[in-house]
Design a protein around this motif. Structure first.
Motif, PDB file in Angstrom:
ATOM      1  N   THR A  68     -15.656   4.106 -14.347  1.00  0.00           N
ATOM      2  CA  THR A  68     -15.229   3.258 -15.457  1.00  0.00           C
ATOM      3  C   THR A  68     -16.248   3.193 -16.586  1.00  0.00           C
ATOM      4  OG1 THR A  68     -16.118   1.311 -14.341  1.00  0.00           O
ATOM      5  CG2 THR A  68     -13.787   1.795 -13.998  1.00  0.00           C
ATOM      6  N   SER A  69     -17.320   3.947 -16.508  1.00  0.00           N
ATOM      7  CA  SER A  69     -18.373   3.850 -17.524  1.00  0.00           C
ATOM      8  C   SER A  69     -17.883   4.254 -18.911  1.00  0.00           C
ATOM      9  CB  SER A  69     -19.592   4.684 -17.131  1.00  0.00           C
ATOM     10  OG  SER A  69     -19.229   6.029 -16.971  1.00  0.00           O
ATOM     11  N   ASN A  70     -17.014   5.251 -18.993  1.00  0.00           N
ATOM     12  CA  ASN A  70     -16.509   5.653 -20.309  1.00  0.00           C
ATOM     13  C   ASN A  70     -15.640   4.556 -20.920  1.00  0.00           C
ATOM     14  OD1 ASN A  70     -14.463   6.028 -18.444  1.00  0.00           O
ATOM     15  ND2 ASN A  70     -13.763   7.961 -19.284  1.00  0.00           N
ATOM     16  N   MET A  71     -14.937   3.820 -20.104  1.00  0.00           N
ATOM     17  CA  MET A  71     -14.104   2.736 -20.622  1.00  0.00           C
ATOM     18  C   MET A  71     -14.961   1.547 -21.063  1.00  0.00           C
ATOM     19  SD  MET A  71     -10.762   2.939 -18.142  1.00  0.00           S
ATOM     20  CE  MET A  71     -11.589   3.187 -16.590  1.00  0.00           C
ATOM     21  N   TRP A  72     -16.036   1.263 -20.321  1.00  0.00           N
ATOM     22  CA  TRP A  72     -16.958   0.206 -20.742  1.00  0.00           C
ATOM     23  C   TRP A  72     -17.598   0.573 -22.080  1.00  0.00           C
ATOM     24  CZ3 TRP A  72     -16.728  -4.476 -19.157  1.00  0.00           C
ATOM     25  CH2 TRP A  72     -16.400  -4.795 -17.853  1.00  0.00           C
ATOM     26  N   SER A  73     -17.967   1.830 -22.250  1.00  0.00           N
ATOM     27  CA  SER A  73     -18.556   2.273 -23.513  1.00  0.00           C
ATOM     28  C   SER A  73     -17.568   2.108 -24.658  1.00  0.00           C
ATOM     29  CB  SER A  73     -18.985   3.737 -23.423  1.00  0.00           C
ATOM     30  OG  SER A  73     -19.985   3.878 -22.454  1.00  0.00           O
ATOM     31  N   HIS A  74     -16.309   2.407 -24.398  1.00  0.00           N
ATOM     32  CA  HIS A  74     -15.291   2.280 -25.433  1.00  0.00           C
ATOM     33  C   HIS A  74     -15.162   0.830 -25.908  1.00  0.00           C
ATOM     34  CE1 HIS A  74     -11.604   2.517 -27.696  1.00  0.00           C
ATOM     35  NE2 HIS A  74     -11.086   1.584 -26.912  1.00  0.00           N
ATOM     36  N   LEU A  75     -15.214  -0.124 -24.992  1.00  0.00           N
ATOM     37  CA  LEU A  75     -15.066  -1.530 -25.395  1.00  0.00           C
ATOM     38  C   LEU A  75     -16.160  -1.948 -26.366  1.00  0.00           C
ATOM     39  CD1 LEU A  75     -13.929  -3.608 -22.306  1.00  0.00           C
ATOM     40  CD2 LEU A  75     -12.605  -2.834 -24.261  1.00  0.00           C
ATOM     41  N   GLY A  76     -17.327  -1.336 -26.263  1.00  0.00           N
ATOM     42  CA  GLY A  76     -18.420  -1.662 -27.169  1.00  0.00           C
ATOM     43  C   GLY A  76     -18.189  -1.194 -28.589  1.00  0.00           C
ATOM     44  N   VAL A  77     -17.311  -0.202 -28.785  1.00  0.00           N
ATOM     45  CA  VAL A  77     -17.069   0.340 -30.126  1.00  0.00           C
ATOM     46  C   VAL A  77     -15.614   0.208 -30.581  1.00  0.00           C
ATOM     47  CG1 VAL A  77     -18.979   1.973 -29.970  1.00  0.00           C
ATOM     48  CG2 VAL A  77     -16.703   2.672 -29.233  1.00  0.00           C
ATOM     49  N   CYS A  78     -14.758  -0.334 -29.739  1.00  0.00           N
ATOM     50  CA  CYS A  78     -13.338  -0.468 -30.087  1.00  0.00           C
ATOM     51  C   CYS A  78     -13.189  -1.423 -31.273  1.00  0.00           C
ATOM     52  CB  CYS A  78     -12.549  -0.978 -28.889  1.00  0.00           C
ATOM     53  SG  CYS A  78     -10.779  -1.162 -29.211  1.00  0.00           S
ATOM     54  N   LYS A  79     -12.568  -0.951 -32.333  1.00  0.00           N
ATOM     55  CA  LYS A  79     -12.407  -1.745 -33.550  1.00  0.00           C
ATOM     56  C   LYS A  79     -11.470  -2.930 -33.355  1.00  0.00           C
ATOM     57  CE  LYS A  79     -14.896   1.038 -36.030  1.00  0.00           C
ATOM     58  NZ  LYS A  79     -16.271   0.708 -36.284  1.00  0.00           N
ATOM     59  N   LYS A  80     -10.547  -2.839 -32.410  1.00  0.00           N
ATOM     60  CA  LYS A  80      -9.560  -3.900 -32.216  1.00  0.00           C
ATOM     61  C   LYS A  80      -9.904  -4.841 -31.060  1.00  0.00           C
ATOM     62  CE  LYS A  80      -5.840  -1.307 -34.295  1.00  0.00           C
ATOM     63  NZ  LYS A  80      -4.485  -0.785 -34.151  1.00  0.00           N
ATOM     64  N   PHE A  81     -11.000  -4.563 -30.350  1.00  0.00           N
ATOM     65  CA  PHE A  81     -11.439  -5.444 -29.268  1.00  0.00           C
ATOM     66  C   PHE A  81     -11.947  -6.737 -29.886  1.00  0.00           C
ATOM     67  CE2 PHE A  81     -14.795  -6.612 -26.047  1.00  0.00           C
ATOM     68  CZ  PHE A  81     -13.912  -7.034 -25.081  1.00  0.00           C
ATOM     69  N   PRO A  82     -11.373  -7.883 -29.508  1.00  0.00           N
ATOM     70  CA  PRO A  82     -11.679  -9.131 -30.218  1.00  0.00           C
ATOM     71  C   PRO A  82     -13.081  -9.674 -30.005  1.00  0.00           C
ATOM     72  CG  PRO A  82     -10.186  -9.544 -28.389  1.00  0.00           C
ATOM     73  CD  PRO A  82     -10.351  -8.062 -28.491  1.00  0.00           C
ATOM     74  N   PHE A  83     -13.842  -9.166 -29.057  1.00  0.00           N
ATOM     75  CA  PHE A  83     -15.136  -9.744 -28.747  1.00  0.00           C
ATOM     76  C   PHE A  83     -16.319  -8.872 -29.147  1.00  0.00           C
ATOM     77  CE2 PHE A  83     -12.052 -11.328 -25.606  1.00  0.00           C
ATOM     78  CZ  PHE A  83     -12.033 -12.643 -26.014  1.00  0.00           C
ATOM     79  N   VAL A  84     -16.101  -7.837 -29.957  1.00  0.00           N
ATOM     80  CA  VAL A  84     -17.194  -6.975 -30.406  1.00  0.00           C
ATOM     81  C   VAL A  84     -17.948  -7.684 -31.521  1.00  0.00           C
ATOM     82  CG1 VAL A  84     -17.763  -4.806 -31.566  1.00  0.00           C
ATOM     83  CG2 VAL A  84     -16.098  -4.821 -29.747  1.00  0.00           C
ATOM     84  N   ILE A  85     -19.264  -7.690 -31.414  1.00  0.00           N
ATOM     85  CA  ILE A  85     -20.107  -8.269 -32.452  1.00  0.00           C
ATOM     86  C   ILE A  85     -20.601  -7.138 -33.331  1.00  0.00           C
ATOM     87  CG2 ILE A  85     -22.236  -9.513 -32.923  1.00  0.00           C
ATOM     88  CD1 ILE A  85     -21.863 -10.853 -30.175  1.00  0.00           C
ATOM     89  N   ASP A  86     -20.307  -7.221 -34.620  1.00  0.00           N
ATOM     90  CA  ASP A  86     -20.741  -6.199 -35.562  1.00  0.00           C
ATOM     91  C   ASP A  86     -22.222  -6.426 -35.865  1.00  0.00           C
ATOM     92  OD1 ASP A  86     -21.007  -4.230 -37.411  1.00  0.00           O
ATOM     93  OD2 ASP A  86     -19.663  -5.121 -38.896  1.00  0.00           O
TER      94      ASP A  86
END
Length: 96
Positions: A68-86
């Protein structure tokens, strides 16, 4: 980033089964919290894929090859993920 999850020890307690309580869940397979954010796609069994619930991008999710590491990495850069801090955005404070 992966969230650390405590690992249960594999001790058995004969009293829990004889008292009518369910057996310990140490034999059950642990599932990652990433599955709260991804949905498995129907398709090839030999190379399974999962899609992001926010943007729809799909990733390989084979239990041995990809994990699942590739999916965890994606959440860090997903533009639509509501919890990403820019991190590029500056914090401003107003002084009066």
């Amino acid at each position: 980033m992966p969230i650390p999850v405590p690992v249960a020890t594999s001790s058995t307690n004969s009293n829990t089964e004889s008292e009518g309580n369910p057996a310990s869940k140490s034999n059950e397979r642990k599932t990652s919290q990433i599955w709260d954010h991804f949905k498995k796609l129907d398709g090839n069994v030999k190379s399974p894929r999962a899609a992001c619930m926010y943007c729809g991008k799909d990733y390989a999710c084979h239990t041995i090859l990809n994990r699942t590491s590739n999916m965890w990495s994606h959440l860090g850069v997903c533009k639509k993920f509501p919890f990403v801090i820019d991190r590029k955005q500056k914090n401003f404070s107003l002084r009066t």
